[in-house]
Scaffold this active site. Structure first.
Site, PDB file in Angstrom:
ATOM      1  CD  GLU A 476      -2.423   1.325   2.765  1.00 27.14           C
ATOM      2  OE1 GLU A 476      -2.958   2.391   3.098  1.00 27.14           O
ATOM      3  OE2 GLU A 476      -2.430   0.295   3.495  1.00 27.14           O
ATOM      4  CG  ASP A 549      -0.520   1.614   6.216  1.00 27.85           C
ATOM      5  OD1 ASP A 549       0.572   1.065   6.001  1.00 27.85           O
ATOM      6  OD2 ASP A 549      -0.813   2.755   5.816  1.00 27.85           O
ATOM      7  CG  ASP A 551      -4.662   2.313   8.825  1.00 30.49           C
ATOM      8  OD1 ASP A 551      -4.935   1.487   7.931  1.00 30.49           O
ATOM      9  OD2 ASP A 551      -4.081   3.393   8.600  1.00 30.49           O
ATOM     10  CG  ASP A 553      -8.131   4.604   5.496  1.00 31.51           C
ATOM     11  OD1 ASP A 553      -9.361   4.417   5.392  1.00 31.51           O
ATOM     12  OD2 ASP A 553      -7.613   5.714   5.694  1.00 31.51           O
TER      13      ASP A 553
END
Length: 700
Positions: A476, A549, A551, A553
């Protein structure tokens, strides 16, 4: 070596009469003597009962698997004729069960369409049974007759009803006995047989699941017919009652598992054709007669968002798994009509001459269909009736499907127009996917220094030529890519960055997916094609690892990527070659005390962090405040990323699997819920789960 005699005269010839030929060559009649052949015997008896239902004389059939390795089939049809057949001097029951090519389905007017048309079904089952009992209810009486390996006679069942009971064959003449009384107006036939294990393999048994599946199939094809299937071989007995009023439309809805592109359409009609057949004249001799036949065609079909094809075909409710002339006509009609519609809407669909023409595979992608035809005396290739051979049926089916489908696709109703538009877009998308896959196959799996590569420029490939050892990290963002390049082992680890959230392919058409730069690049990098043309052996990497990541997102991007793999590269997921990297959430720096040096401990969840802090408090070990919380992969340096996420020696990966059909169905439902175009179920899912979420867990 002793020379064999070359003399070959008439005395070397042997004539197998009656049912001896069936026992000598059973494979000619039932296909094999394993589980498939054993179940075929059951189908022959059930199909005779269903033929009564097709003529409107039978409303219920009971099939029972008994503990003594026998099976019985009972129906409430008209009952096998019990009067004497003048030409042979035997009762109708004995003729049906002992004479090959005998019955009421050879143009005598008893059946307008039937499955057991060869007249060998019941007699073949009888020949291959250690024992067969038949009872017929007609005229207020119950008539009975028994057979042992095809020979009529009487069993002495004083010690129980078994195939090994003492048996006395009829010698001078056979007799259809009256064995009981039947209620006034009650008619029907009951057949019970014990398979002969001198013929069949010793370990084969009647299969419950196969029997239920076949019964369910028949209940779809004969609306209003109730089929009851019982298995008394276990306690308590299993029982299924099957009754479907919706016919083939219900059948297609049952078979289809993917999301819909169109509703289920019913296409039906009939046509006539000329056929020359052999019929018995008044003197009992065969002569050629030209007849006008009527063929009824009924088809239900729908297209879904997937790319698997499920087409089941039937002739007079007999499954034809290998197709035949009716399927040839069906496919020809689909190709002709849909090609014409694509050409007519070429500008809207953005199809040009260089795109080529629609092919059959493009149309069949995502299609679920049931095609059934009814006609008198169909010609099959072999007694197992797996292929329809009547040549005139192809043209009849072609015309019926052409007219009905053209009318459906040109309907002026708003909903019909939208469905037709969605279908044409899907077909064009499949055509472009096929062409794209062909181009991908032309790309070499590995390029050496002397070759040019058409792979995406941002791919940081690895050096090894061993596919099994290689790994592709889909990363990402470009910031994480820079760190990952320093952290990877370039010998076997390749990197490919994506920009943020890719297209949600669950809601997009195939054409939109291929037009998306990120999606098409991922397919090109993996190098095995997509959809129906995906070739697992052509995949360029042994592992595909999604590294996003830790998180919200990142989780969303990972879900979008998994949706792409599930929809268009599913064999890669099924093979267990897709993984999700698990980067740490926290890094705790432990202070140096005494002989203990400064240490770093990584944790992967809040719960794990709390457990670690409690442990440190009990041991009196100090740590540096504040604890580092990683918001993304770019916050790590190369050593940290290698140690925690990329180095096989210390990393943790989650394998994405589809272990069985249940997992596959659950995955289908999950992706449709989370990523599909229908919003209401997703909103309900979010609202119902909101009370399980703590505010502190939200990464803002």
């Amino acid at each position: 070596m002793q020379q064999k005699s070359e003399e070959y005269t008439a005395r070397h010839l042997s004539v197998l009469e009656g049912l001896e030929a069936v026992r000598k060559r059973p494979g000619m009649y039932i296909g094999s003597t394993d589980h498939r052949g054993l179940m075929h015997c059951v189908w022959e008896i059930i199909d005779n009962a269903i033929d009564e239902a097709l003529e409107g004389h039978c409303s219920e059939i009971l099939v029972t698997l008994h503990p003594d390795h026998s099976v019985s089939v009972a129906d409430n049809g008209r009952g096998i004729p019990i009067d004497t057949v003048k030409s042979v001097g035997l009762s109708g029951v004995e003729v049906v069960f002992t004479k090959l090519h005998a019955g009421g389905k050879f143009g005598g007017g008893s059946y307008s369409s039937s499955g057991g048309l060869h007249g060998v079904g019941a007699s073949v089952v009888n020949a291959l049974s250690a024992r067969l009992d038949v009872e017929v209810d007609r005229g207020g009486k119950t008539y009975g007759m028994s057979f042992r390996r095809g020979e009529p006679g009487v069993f002495d069942d004083a010690n129980g009803r078994t195939p090994n009971s003492p048996f006395t064959p009829f010698t001078e003449s056979s007799e259809l006995k009256v064995v009981g009384k039947a209620k006034r107006g009650k008619t029907g036939t009951r057949v019970r047989f014990w398979a002969d294990y001198q013929i069949f393999s010793k370990d084969v048994e009647f299969d419950w699941e196969t029997l239920v599946a076949r019964a369910r199939q028949s209940s779809f094809l004969v609306p209003g017919l109730k089929l009851i299937v019982r298995d008394e071989r276990q306690e308590p007995a299993l029982q299924e009652e099957l009754l479907h009023e919706g016919g083939v439309v219900d059948f297609v809805d049952f078979l289809a598992k993917d999301g819909p592109v169109t509703d289920t359409w019913r296409l039906q009609g009939q046509g006539e054709y000329q056929e020359t057949v052999q019929q018995l004249d008044d003197g009992g001799h065969l002569k050629a007669v030209e007849l006008t036949r009527t063929c009824e065609v009924e088809c239900a079909l729908r297209w879904g968002i997937g790319y698997d094809t499920k087409v089941q075909s039937f002739v007079n409710i007999i499954a034809t798994p290998k197709g035949g002339t009716h399927i040839q006509g069906f496919e020809q009609a689909l190709l002709k009509v849909l090609r014409a519609q694509v050409d007519k809407n070429a500008r809207k669909l953005k199809v040009t001459a260089k795109d080529g023409r629609i092919e059959k595979d493009d149309i069949l992608a995502g299609l679920t269909a049931v095609v059934t035809v009814r006609l008198p005396e169909p010609q099959f290739e072999g007694q197992t009736k797996e292929i329809l051979g009547t040549p005139q049926v192809r043209q009849v089916v072609n015309k019926v499907i052409t007219d009905a489908l053209k009318e459906q696709l040109t309907s002026k109703k708003r909903d019909d127009k939208q469905q037709a538009s969605n279908l044409l877009e899907k077909i064009v998308g499949e055509m472009k996917a096929r062409q794209s896959a062909r181009l991908h196959k032309e790309i070499s799996r590995r390029k050496n220094a002397l070759e040019t590569s058409s792979l995406p420029a941002k791919l940081a490939d690895c050096r090894t030529n061993e596919v099994a050892d290689s790994e592709l990290f889909i990363v990402e963002g470009d910031s994480a890519l820079g760190t990952a390049k320093l952290a990877r082992s370039s010998e076997f680890q390749a990197l490919f960055p994506i920009r943020g959230k890719i297209l949600n392919v669950q809601k997009a058409s195939t054409a939109d997916m291929l037009a998306n730069a990120e999606c098409s690049a991922i397919i090109q990098v993996i190098g095995a094609g997509s959809g129906r043309t995906f070739n697992l052996e052509a995949a360029r990497y042994g592992k595909v690892i999604l590294m996003t990541d830790a998180d919200v997102d990142g989780a969303h991007i990972r879900t979008l990527l998994l949706t792409l793999f599930f929809r268009y590269m599913r064999p890669l997921v099924e093979a267990g070659r897709v993984y999700a990297a698990v980067p740490p959430l926290h890094r705790v720096e432990l202070s140096a005390t005494g002989r203990k040096k400064k240490e770093y401990v990584y944790t992967y969840s809040e719960e794990e962090l709390n457990t670690l802090l409690k442990k440190l408090a009990r041991s009196g070990r100090k740590y540096k405040e504040p604890i580092q919380r990683y918001k993304g992969l770019g916050e790590m340096d190369a050593d940290q990323l290698a140690e925690t996420t990329m180095d096989p020696a210390g990393r943790m990966l989650r394998r994405i699997t589809l272990a069985d059909e249940a997992a596959l169905a659950k995955a289908e439902d999950t992706f449709e819920l989370l990523m599909g175009s229908v919003v209401a179920p997703r909103k309900e899912f979010i609202v119902n789960g909101a009370n399980q979420l703590e505010l502190a867990d939200i990464d803002v």
